[in-house]
Design a protein around this motif. Structure first.
Motif, PDB file in Angstrom:
ATOM      1  N   PRO A   1       0.897  -1.361   0.107  1.00  0.00           N
ATOM      2  CA  PRO A   1       0.038  -0.103   0.096  1.00  0.00           C
ATOM      3  C   PRO A   1       0.831   1.380   0.037  1.00  0.00           C
ATOM      4  O   PRO A   1       0.626   2.260  -0.762  1.00  0.00           O
ATOM      5  CB  PRO A   1      -0.925  -0.281   1.386  1.00  0.00           C
ATOM      6  N   THR A   2       1.969   1.391   0.602  1.00  0.00           N
ATOM      7  CA  THR A   2       2.570   2.546   0.907  1.00  0.00           C
ATOM      8  C   THR A   2       4.226   2.179   0.458  1.00  0.00           C
ATOM      9  O   THR A   2       5.156   2.952   0.711  1.00  0.00           O
ATOM     10  CB  THR A   2       2.595   3.288   2.173  1.00  0.00           C
ATOM     11  N   SER A   3       4.706   1.157   0.119  1.00  0.00           N
ATOM     12  CA  SER A   3       5.962   0.825  -0.037  1.00  0.00           C
ATOM     13  C   SER A   3       6.099  -0.436  -1.169  1.00  0.00           C
ATOM     14  O   SER A   3       5.115  -0.859  -1.680  1.00  0.00           O
ATOM     15  CB  SER A   3       6.543   0.496   0.982  1.00  0.00           C
ATOM     16  N   LEU A   4       7.150  -0.486  -1.747  1.00  0.00           N
ATOM     17  CA  LEU A   4       7.480  -1.474  -2.951  1.00  0.00           C
ATOM     18  C   LEU A   4       8.723  -2.607  -2.474  1.00  0.00           C
ATOM     19  O   LEU A   4       9.767  -1.626  -1.642  1.00  0.00           O
ATOM     20  CB  LEU A   4       7.534  -1.039  -4.113  1.00  0.00           C
ATOM     21  N   LEU A   5       8.925  -3.591  -2.857  1.00  0.00           N
ATOM     22  CA  LEU A   5      10.097  -4.321  -2.890  1.00  0.00           C
ATOM     23  C   LEU A   5      10.475  -4.997  -4.057  1.00  0.00           C
ATOM     24  O   LEU A   5       9.636  -5.538  -4.808  1.00  0.00           O
ATOM     25  CB  LEU A   5       9.941  -5.413  -1.846  1.00  0.00           C
ATOM     26  N   HIS A   6      11.558  -4.709  -4.686  1.00  0.00           N
ATOM     27  CA  HIS A   6      11.721  -5.029  -6.135  1.00  0.00           C
ATOM     28  C   HIS A   6      12.967  -5.946  -6.037  1.00  0.00           C
ATOM     29  O   HIS A   6      14.290  -5.646  -5.499  1.00  0.00           O
ATOM     30  CB  HIS A   6      12.198  -3.859  -6.891  1.00  0.00           C
ATOM     31  N   ILE A   7      13.092  -7.125  -6.563  1.00  0.00           N
ATOM     32  CA  ILE A   7      14.055  -7.966  -7.058  1.00  0.00           C
ATOM     33  C   ILE A   7      14.317  -7.952  -8.303  1.00  0.00           C
ATOM     34  O   ILE A   7      13.504  -8.424  -9.122  1.00  0.00           O
ATOM     35  CB  ILE A   7      13.937  -9.369  -6.252  1.00  0.00           C
TER      36      ILE A   7
ATOM     37  N   TYR B   1      -0.373  -7.034  12.088  1.00  0.00           N
ATOM     38  CA  TYR B   1       0.564  -7.603  12.863  1.00  0.00           C
ATOM     39  C   TYR B   1       0.351  -7.042  14.233  1.00  0.00           C
ATOM     40  O   TYR B   1      -0.022  -5.999  14.654  1.00  0.00           O
ATOM     41  CB  TYR B   1       1.936  -7.088  12.547  1.00  0.00           C
ATOM     42  N   LEU B   2       0.589  -8.140  15.397  1.00  0.00           N
ATOM     43  CA  LEU B   2       0.329  -7.713  16.627  1.00  0.00           C
ATOM     44  C   LEU B   2       1.248  -6.833  17.228  1.00  0.00           C
ATOM     45  O   LEU B   2       0.905  -5.789  18.259  1.00  0.00           O
ATOM     46  CB  LEU B   2       0.280  -9.078  17.704  1.00  0.00           C
ATOM     47  N   ASP B   3       2.668  -6.776  16.876  1.00  0.00           N
ATOM     48  CA  ASP B   3       3.668  -5.875  17.285  1.00  0.00           C
ATOM     49  C   ASP B   3       4.590  -5.695  16.118  1.00  0.00           C
ATOM     50  O   ASP B   3       4.691  -6.131  14.958  1.00  0.00           O
ATOM     51  CB  ASP B   3       4.380  -6.585  18.408  1.00  0.00           C
ATOM     52  N   ASP B   4       5.250  -4.484  16.254  1.00  0.00           N
ATOM     53  CA  ASP B   4       6.224  -3.818  15.442  1.00  0.00           C
ATOM     54  C   ASP B   4       7.572  -4.750  15.587  1.00  0.00           C
ATOM     55  O   ASP B   4       8.247  -4.062  16.887  1.00  0.00           O
ATOM     56  CB  ASP B   4       6.175  -2.660  15.256  1.00  0.00           C
TER      57      ASP B   4
ATOM     58  N   GLU C   1      19.280  -8.124  13.167  1.00  0.00           N
ATOM     59  CA  GLU C   1      18.071  -8.903  13.383  1.00  0.00           C
ATOM     60  C   GLU C   1      17.120  -8.669  12.161  1.00  0.00           C
ATOM     61  O   GLU C   1      16.467  -9.769  11.704  1.00  0.00           O
ATOM     62  CB  GLU C   1      17.376  -9.092  14.547  1.00  0.00           C
ATOM     63  N   VAL C   2      16.792  -7.688  11.863  1.00  0.00           N
ATOM     64  CA  VAL C   2      15.496  -6.981  11.254  1.00  0.00           C
ATOM     65  C   VAL C   2      16.181  -7.228   9.722  1.00  0.00           C
ATOM     66  O   VAL C   2      15.506  -7.884   8.998  1.00  0.00           O
ATOM     67  CB  VAL C   2      15.357  -5.398  11.180  1.00  0.00           C
TER      68      VAL C   2
ATOM     69  N   GLU D   1       4.971  -5.098   5.633  1.00  0.00           N
ATOM     70  CA  GLU D   1       5.758  -3.833   5.186  1.00  0.00           C
ATOM     71  C   GLU D   1       6.098  -2.849   6.125  1.00  0.00           C
ATOM     72  O   GLU D   1       7.029  -1.967   5.743  1.00  0.00           O
ATOM     73  CB  GLU D   1       4.226  -2.935   4.634  1.00  0.00           C
ATOM     74  N   GLN D   2       6.198  -3.073   7.402  1.00  0.00           N
ATOM     75  CA  GLN D   2       6.507  -2.226   8.442  1.00  0.00           C
ATOM     76  C   GLN D   2       8.065  -2.548   8.239  1.00  0.00           C
ATOM     77  O   GLN D   2       9.093  -1.500   8.807  1.00  0.00           O
ATOM     78  CB  GLN D   2       6.325  -2.792   9.844  1.00  0.00           C
ATOM     79  N   ILE D   3       8.843  -3.576   7.870  1.00  0.00           N
ATOM     80  CA  ILE D   3       9.968  -3.828   7.701  1.00  0.00           C
ATOM     81  C   ILE D   3      10.679  -2.886   6.592  1.00  0.00           C
ATOM     82  O   ILE D   3      11.747  -2.408   6.556  1.00  0.00           O
ATOM     83  CB  ILE D   3      10.435  -5.271   7.596  1.00  0.00           C
ATOM     84  N   ILE D   4       9.976  -3.212   5.593  1.00  0.00           N
ATOM     85  CA  ILE D   4      10.370  -2.349   4.355  1.00  0.00           C
ATOM     86  C   ILE D   4      10.406  -0.968   4.555  1.00  0.00           C
ATOM     87  O   ILE D   4      11.433  -0.092   4.242  1.00  0.00           O
ATOM     88  CB  ILE D   4       9.248  -2.583   3.071  1.00  0.00           C
TER      89      ILE D   4
END
Length: 249
Positions: free
Chosen positions: A90-96, A153-156, A165-166, A207-210
């Motif tokens: 919705p607000t980001s993208l991941l491109h390989i 997601y329950l937590d960030d 780690e992320v 998406e929060q990781i992106i």
């Protein structure tokens, strides 16, 4: 009693000291031989990009834009097709992306040409990983998947985990998803479509990781990467170091 004269030893050939008896090569020759065996005309690389996108941008416009960019680059770099997957959140993208070094370089240059344009759909792009000289492609063509349903997601995790780690979680999810698509998608098909959240919900990256990786200063943006790529490398050999240092009169 007569003694036969001892046979004189043949002189040791000087050429054997000058010319190495064992053929020697270098790393470049080894890589070139591998490419000939695999019938490749260029080294293959894989790049992982993340970026934020504007909320009012149509997702199909993003896919059409990249298809036009690929076609334009293909005219200059023949037979260097781009394969991979574009996941549009919705607000980001991941491109390989998988292609030659020159093609990936042109894709980054295209982003730089629009970096200062507030109307451009991609913002704060970061290069997470670049894998050089990969043995084979994971994707037979370039696919697009729109993540329509937001995953809750329950937590960030980005608030409780370190950057290492992320990043590890990011790479783990992406590689699992890539191998899943490699085994699932048939050659010539349209790809996973927009139902990826139903086909493999456990493999989708939050998406929060992106968004978290887009803010990290530890990862290079395209401008920094290209400047480093174009920067000449100066190596000072020991033979060039003179002591005492030369002085001018």
């Amino acid at each position: 009693m007569t003694f036969e004269p001892k046979a004189k030893k043949k002189p040791f050939p000087l050429e054997s000291l000058l010319v190495p008896q064992v053929p020697r090569g270098n790393y470049l020759h080894v890589q070139e031989d591998k490419q000939r065996l695999q019938f490749k005309k260029f080294l293959l690389h894989r790049m992982f990009l993340v970026a934020k996108i504007q909320a009012n941008v149509e997702k199909k416009d993003i896919a059409e834009y990249y298809e036009q960019v690929f076609q334009s680059i293909l005219k200059q770099h023949l037979e260097e097709a781009v394969t991979g997957v574009l996941l549009i959140y919705p607000t980001s993208l991941l491109h390989i992306l998988e292609s030659s070094n020159g093609t990936l370089f042109q894709i980054l240059l295209d982003y730089l040409a629009h970096e200062n344009d507030p109307q451009y759909f991609a913002q704060e792009m970061k290069i997470i990983v670049i894998s050089h000289n990969i043995p084979t492609r994971l994707f037979m063509q370039w696919y697009v998947s729109v993540i329509k349903v937001p995953v809750m997601y329950l937590d960030d995790v980005t608030q409780s985990q370190s950057l290492k780690e992320v990043t590890t979680e990011f790479i783990t999810h992406i590689h699992k998803l890539s191998f899943f698509l490699f085994k699932t998608i048939k050659v010539g098909s349209k790809g996973p479509g927009d139902n990826l959240h139903q086909i493999a919900p456990d493999l989708l990256l939050p998406e929060q990781i992106i968004k978290y990786l887009c803010k990290c200063k530890e990862f290079m943006d395209p401008a920094t990467f290209i400047n480093m790529y174009n920067k000449p490398v100066y190596i000072t050999f020991d033979s060039e170091v003179v002591w005492p240092a030369p002085s001018r009169f």
